[in-house]
Design a protein around this motif. Sequence first.
Motif: not given
Length: 432
Positions: A52-55, A277-283, A267-270, A32-40
Amino acid sequence: MKIPDVIQVLLLVQIPAAFFITAVLAQSDSSSLVVAGYNVSAPTGSRVVLQCVSGRMVWTRDSLKDRQRVVHWDLYRPGPDYAMERVADMFSAGDQRIYNGHNQGRVSLSLSAFNDGNFSLVIRDIAISDRGLYSCNLHHHYCHLYETIRIQVNVTKSRRKEQRFWDGQKAVFVVLVGSTVVLPCVNRRSVWTEDGGEEEQQVVHWDRQPPGVRHDRADRLIDLYASGEQRSYGPLFLQRKMNISAESFSQGDFSLAISALQPGDQGLYTCHLHHHYCGLHERRQFQLTVGPPEPRATVAPRAPHNQDKEDSKAEAPRVINVILPDQRHHFLLPLGYILTTLLLLAFIVLIIIIFTHRRKTKAEFYPQTSLRSNRGDMATNEFEMDVPEVKTCNQEEKKLDYKNNLLREKVQMSTLPKVIDLDKEMEKVYWK
């Protein structure tokens, strides 16, 4: 490039191979590909939501499930019009449409295009009017995929000029008038040739990497499938404080809510999103930091009801009531000052007018008196040459100061000198 080839390259350039091989293996394991990173950051005891939202993970198929994949061919004609027109299109169910009546029977697509991935356009009996830029457009509405292939078609009447070449951006076909040409458009990816199932292809899972722990040893928290199945891992108290909405796949919102935060939760949550099917692999990664609890406002203990009354009675004389003016009418204060000033000026002007009027009245009165006195002086001067007694009477009259004009006129009438005719008097003495 395979791993043995990588090792051979490393030996040639003399780079430490152990470090680089580890990095390559780690990259190959990560699909998978890291598409976003946040500090909370959040205080202890609070509740935090990791968004974590994806249309693209939302299942948007219609009831027939046959209009999500579509291919359409477009023609961009050369000048002077530079017009674009739709040549043909076809849905995954096999419905094919030819738009121009002139193209009926001479332009077609393969009915098995969405099975074998061959979306090529066949043009029979090609004419000069068919030249232009053709584009093959593949749309997958569910997976949000869009692919385009462009081909330039030029028509010639000489067989020797027929050729096909690549100009660096697109393919160029020079074809003979009246011949049949096939414009290639081939895509055999499974997303275009297979009708994947919703439940089998989509999965979301959350994991947590404590501080100082490698990513391959991260703790799995939750697995969520499009079929509705959900799996939670870890102790029961940890499962209760971490939740995901049950309608995640219908809304595309896979946010993780963590309640009653503790320092051990940082800690680090992912968030891993997989749609095979669509070839979507995101983190999406969230570095969570738990701070000290927020200070609570301390409330003073309330005294008994009777004691409150006694305290209020004892402290009553100390209370000072201050009545502040209404701020809404603050503009009336300067208005009152202005009106007062205007009234004062009007009063001063009125006094000046009255004083001036009195001065003018006195000035009109005294000139009449002096005029009358002058007339009396002229009458006495006429008789001054004849009678010396008239002059003495006239001098006594000037010394008198009467307040009333009427009295003055009476005095003047009584003191007028008698006119004596000397000729007549001499005649009387002569005759005697």
